[in-house]
Design an enzyme around this catalytic site. Structure first.
Site, PDB file in Angstrom:
ATOM      1  N   ASN A 163       0.828  -1.318   0.046  1.00 37.28           N
ATOM      2  CA  ASN A 163      -0.069   0.074  -0.014  1.00 37.28           C
ATOM      3  C   ASN A 163       0.692   1.298  -0.039  1.00 37.28           C
ATOM      4  O   ASN A 163       0.466   2.277  -0.660  1.00 37.28           O
ATOM      5  CB  ASN A 163      -1.020  -0.007   1.146  1.00 37.28           C
ATOM      6  CG  ASN A 163      -0.462  -0.303   2.451  1.00 37.28           C
ATOM      7  OD1 ASN A 163       0.694  -0.494   2.610  1.00 37.28           O
ATOM      8  ND2 ASN A 163      -1.225   0.337   3.577  1.00 37.28           N
ATOM      9  N   GLU A 261       4.544  -3.984  12.541  1.00 41.55           N
ATOM     10  CA  GLU A 261       3.717  -2.939  11.940  1.00 41.55           C
ATOM     11  C   GLU A 261       2.296  -3.647  11.452  1.00 41.55           C
ATOM     12  O   GLU A 261       2.712  -3.777  10.274  1.00 41.55           O
ATOM     13  CB  GLU A 261       4.214  -1.794  10.973  1.00 41.55           C
ATOM     14  CG  GLU A 261       5.372  -1.087  11.701  1.00 41.55           C
ATOM     15  CD  GLU A 261       5.164   0.241  12.598  1.00 41.55           C
ATOM     16  OE1 GLU A 261       3.913   0.275  12.876  1.00 41.55           O
ATOM     17  OE2 GLU A 261       5.923   0.775  12.986  1.00 41.55           O
ATOM     18  N   CYS A 295      -3.027   1.300   6.469  1.00 39.46           N
ATOM     19  CA  CYS A 295      -2.988   0.801   8.076  1.00 39.46           C
ATOM     20  C   CYS A 295      -3.933   1.608   8.839  1.00 39.46           C
ATOM     21  O   CYS A 295      -4.763   1.394   9.757  1.00 39.46           O
ATOM     22  CB  CYS A 295      -1.773   0.262   8.611  1.00 39.46           C
ATOM     23  SG  CYS A 295      -0.587   1.745   8.467  1.00 39.46           S
ATOM     24  N   GLU A 472       8.548   2.905  14.509  1.00 40.50           N
ATOM     25  CA  GLU A 472       9.246   3.462  13.579  1.00 40.50           C
ATOM     26  C   GLU A 472       9.131   5.065  13.547  1.00 40.50           C
ATOM     27  O   GLU A 472       8.380   5.551  14.109  1.00 40.50           O
ATOM     28  CB  GLU A 472       8.757   3.063  12.101  1.00 40.50           C
ATOM     29  CG  GLU A 472       8.800   1.473  12.049  1.00 40.50           C
ATOM     30  CD  GLU A 472       8.756   0.901  10.597  1.00 40.50           C
ATOM     31  OE1 GLU A 472       7.614   0.718  10.130  1.00 40.50           O
ATOM     32  OE2 GLU A 472       9.615   0.947   9.796  1.00 40.50           O
TER      33      GLU A 472
HETATM   34  P1  NAD Z   1       0.759  -9.497   3.926  1.00 38.92           P
HETATM   35  O1  NAD Z   1       0.989  -9.645   5.355  1.00 38.92           O
HETATM   36  O2  NAD Z   1      -0.209 -10.039   3.003  1.00 38.92           O
HETATM   37  O3  NAD Z   1       2.091  -9.040   2.913  1.00 38.92           O
HETATM   38  C1  NAD Z   1       2.934  -7.938   3.594  1.00 38.92           C
HETATM   39  C2  NAD Z   1       4.337  -8.552   3.316  1.00 38.92           C
HETATM   40  O4  NAD Z   1       4.743  -9.781   3.699  1.00 38.92           O
HETATM   41  C3  NAD Z   1       4.769  -8.774   1.387  1.00 38.92           C
HETATM   42  O5  NAD Z   1       5.661  -8.245   1.190  1.00 38.92           O
HETATM   43  C4  NAD Z   1       4.383 -10.274   1.707  1.00 38.92           C
HETATM   44  O6  NAD Z   1       5.033 -10.704   0.370  1.00 38.92           O
HETATM   45  C5  NAD Z   1       5.277 -10.536   2.786  1.00 38.92           C
HETATM   46  N1  NAD Z   1       4.773 -12.044   3.367  1.00 38.92           N
HETATM   47  C6  NAD Z   1       4.057 -12.770   3.040  1.00 38.92           C
HETATM   48  N2  NAD Z   1       3.955 -13.973   3.766  1.00 38.92           N
HETATM   49  C7  NAD Z   1       5.030 -13.901   4.187  1.00 38.92           C
HETATM   50  C8  NAD Z   1       5.922 -14.763   5.192  1.00 38.92           C
HETATM   51  N3  NAD Z   1       5.442 -16.012   5.594  1.00 38.92           N
HETATM   52  N4  NAD Z   1       7.142 -14.388   5.663  1.00 38.92           N
HETATM   53  C9  NAD Z   1       7.597 -13.173   5.368  1.00 38.92           C
HETATM   54  N5  NAD Z   1       6.825 -12.515   4.634  1.00 38.92           N
HETATM   55  C10 NAD Z   1       5.880 -12.626   4.070  1.00 38.92           C
HETATM   56  O7  NAD Z   1      -0.068  -7.834   4.077  1.00 38.92           O
HETATM   57  P2  NAD Z   1      -0.604  -6.932   2.715  1.00 38.92           P
HETATM   58  O8  NAD Z   1      -1.731  -7.718   2.584  1.00 38.92           O
HETATM   59  O9  NAD Z   1       0.567  -6.918   1.837  1.00 38.92           O
HETATM   60  O10 NAD Z   1      -0.562  -5.665   3.401  1.00 38.92           O
HETATM   61  C11 NAD Z   1      -1.812  -5.152   4.120  1.00 38.92           C
HETATM   62  C12 NAD Z   1      -1.674  -5.216   5.631  1.00 38.92           C
HETATM   63  O11 NAD Z   1      -0.488  -4.576   5.954  1.00 38.92           O
HETATM   64  C13 NAD Z   1      -2.921  -4.680   6.228  1.00 38.92           C
HETATM   65  O12 NAD Z   1      -3.377  -5.369   7.277  1.00 38.92           O
HETATM   66  C14 NAD Z   1      -2.349  -3.318   6.689  1.00 38.92           C
HETATM   67  O13 NAD Z   1      -3.041  -2.915   7.791  1.00 38.92           O
HETATM   68  C15 NAD Z   1      -0.928  -3.784   6.989  1.00 38.92           C
HETATM   69  N6  NAD Z   1      -0.043  -2.432   7.125  1.00 38.92           N
HETATM   70  C16 NAD Z   1       0.254  -2.024   8.183  1.00 38.92           C
HETATM   71  C17 NAD Z   1       1.146  -0.846   8.401  1.00 38.92           C
HETATM   72  C18 NAD Z   1       1.739  -0.221   9.610  1.00 38.92           C
HETATM   73  O14 NAD Z   1       2.514   0.739   9.567  1.00 38.92           O
HETATM   74  N7  NAD Z   1       1.322  -0.551  10.621  1.00 38.92           N
HETATM   75  C19 NAD Z   1       1.321  -0.099   7.140  1.00 38.92           C
HETATM   76  C20 NAD Z   1       0.772  -0.615   5.680  1.00 38.92           C
HETATM   77  C21 NAD Z   1       0.199  -1.794   5.801  1.00 38.92           C
END
Ligand code: NAD
Length: 492
Positions: A163, A261, A295, A472
């Site tokens: 995102n 995060e 998020c 962060e």
């Molecule tokens: P996701 O967890 O599916 O993926 C995030 C990242 O993790 C991607 O790069 C993905 O390839 C990687 N990943 C997936 N499986 C993994 C594993 N087993 N081991 C290591 N890495 C792995 O999340 P998403 O759908 O891409 O992002 C959306 C989510 O992220 C939402 O829940 C959002 O709230 C959260 N988010 C949080 C913040 C914050 O700062 N708190 C910021 C942005 C997004």
């Protein structure tokens, strides 16, 4: 880059190819590639390297070597000079990066420009912090000398979501480098390009080879081997709760340091005595910026009964008027990230309808009005829902605002605070006591009063409860990449 040509489906020129390891682009060990999609057209627009454990191992080895032989020994002031040059180079190349970010993530071009500017700002901020990270001395008896030093933790693994690809990469990589750490970053598989562009620019800014490496690919094939690798010393993971929990389990094997995060279901409390115009603007931006895929989106409107009817009517009128379209045409609302994500958002609304929810506005998938293509969802408002409703409790991660009506400020506080997440909360009121009481009593990492998303890189950011832990941004963010060592000497 020619935006009209890209919109017409012509190939996007100048995209990086391969992983960025040890200072150069290199293909995947297995030679396999994947497609990245233009969400605004719902079609693939480029390919990138699909990384595996072998690529991760090469990148971690390169980062480890660069840590031990170059970067931790580079004087902090010199690190600062390199990061300053990086900030300048990001700014000089901002339009190209923003176009790539917009097409890859779907976000409106102006939002992407803001993200790139924010990334430059992160490097600028931490450039200035490199030579100010100082320890302490301790008041011991005269025949002892006690002091502390901040040492870099070593190799940092950065797992980045789709995102905010460039800004999440920058807010993690810049402090890691400032602290003297080296990095292996793994961007999301739907937005691989801006992290690669960033690594290339860092290299051009003078960052030694191997200090910042980027491996692209899926979470399963590249992300999981990275967080499980015994050669990393710290993980910053930004993403979903479920994946965060898996990363946490994996980190336990080597007791690896972790910043998590995760998601949110953040309330925006609007009281009767608010400044109506700033509250309307704030609530609209809180949920519809980047089509709600943030998020810290304000996805619950907790509003006092006295202004509910007129406020929600005005808000829905404005939501209906938001322009929708391909990110590169710079609309107010761009597409959502993928066909799967669009279906997930639709599922939330279908189930809400089945429960009898009132859909005040929106509530349907859509397409780019110019082309009839792409993965869009209408800006949606769902009328008053009870505290146990799925739309009050679960993160949708789309342009869906759920309303909760409060009888008075006390009731609003109770509803805002009743949440399994604890990322952010917004408060609109002209009563400073109510604002500060809510800021005190809501368990969240950050509170915005009378301006949602207020603040910048100077302000620590992170979650409580299911939203994760660690911080962060700000000087606090720098410390995530340091280990504090205390030294005590007897001096006779
Ligand atoms: P996701 O967890 O599916 O993926 C995030 C990242 O993790 C991607 O790069 C993905 O390839 C990687 N990943 C997936 N499986 C993994 C594993 N087993 N081991 C290591 N890495 C792995 O999340 P998403 O759908 O891409 O992002 C959306 C989510 O992220 C939402 O829940 C959002 O709230 C959260 N988010 C949080 C913040 C914050 O700062 N708190 C910021 C942005 C997004």
């Amino acid at each position: 880059m020619n935006i009209e040509a890209i919109l017409a489906g012509k190939p996007v020129e100048g995209l990086p190819g391969g992983h960025f390891i040890a200072g150069k682009f290199t293909p995947s060990a297995g030679g396999v590639t994947m497609e990245s999609f233009d969400a605004g057209r719902g079609a693939a627009f480029a390919t990138f390297a699909a990384g595996t454990a072998e690529d991760i191992d090469r990148a971690v080895t390169s980062a480890r070597q660069a840590f031990q032989t170059v970067w931790r020994d580079t004087a902090p002031a010199e690190r600062g000079r390199i990061l300053t040059r990086a900030a300048q180079m990001i700014r000089a190349d901002a339009e190209r990066i923003a176009i790539v970010e917009s097409i890859d993530s779907g976000k409106p071009l102006n939002e992407a420009r803001g993200d790139v500017n924010g990334a430059a700002r992160a490097f600028e901020y931490y450039a200035g912090a490199c030579d100010k990270l100082q320890g302490d001395t301790f008041p011991l008896p005269r025949n002892y000398l006690g002091y502390s030093v901040y040492e870099p933790v070593g190799v940092s693994a950065q797992i980045i979501p789709w995102n905010f690809p460039i800004s999440t990469a920058a807010r993690g990589i810049a402090p890691a480098l400032a602290a003297g750490c080296t990095v292996v970053a793994k961007p999301a598989e739907t937005t691989p390009f801006s992290a690669l562009l960033l690594a290339e620019l860092l290299s051009k800014a003078g960052l030694p080879d191997g200090v910042c490496n980027v491996v692209t690919g899926t979470g399963r094939e590249a992300g999981a081997p990275l967080v499980a690798h015994p050669g990393i010393d710290q993980i910053t993971f930004t993403g979903s709760v479920t994946t965060g929990q898996a990363v946490m389990r994996s980190a336990a094997d080597h007791v690896t340091r972790l910043v998590l995060e995760l998601g949110g279901k953040s309330p925006v409390v609007v009281l009767d005595d608010c400044d109506r115009e700033s509250a309307l603007t704030g609530v609209l931006g809180a949920i519809y910026e980047h089509a709600g895929q943030i998020c810290s989106a304000g996805s619950r409107l907790v509003i006092e009964r006295g202004i509910h009817d007129t406020f929600v009517e005005q808000l829905s009128n404005r939501a209906r008027q938001l322009s929708m379209g391909h990110g590169l045409r710079d609309p107010k609302l761009g597409p959502v990230n993928s066909a799967e994500h669009l279906a997930k958002i639709g599922g939330f609304i279908d189930r809400a309808r089945d429960r009898g929810a009132e859909i005040v506005t929106g509530g349907a998938a859509a397409t780019d009005p110019e082309t009839g293509l792409g993965w869009f969802y209408e800006p949606t408002i769902v009328g008053n829902r009870p505290p146990d409703d799925e739309l009050v409790r679960e993160e949708v991660f789309g342009p869906v605002l759920t309303v909760q009506i409060a009888d008075d400020p006390e009731h609003a506080l109770a509803m805002a605070a009743d949440c399994q997440y604890g990322l952010v909360a917004g408060i609109y009121t002209s009563n400073i006591s109510n604002a500060l009481r809510m800021a005190r009593d809501i368990d969240a990492g950050q509170i915005f009063i009378n301006e949602y998303f207020a603040g910048g890189i100077e302000v620590p950011f992170g979650g409580n409860k299911l939203s994760g832990f660690g911080r962060e941004k700000g000087i606090e963010g720098l410390k995530s990449y340091c280990k504090l060592k205390s030294v005590v000497a007897r001096v006779d």
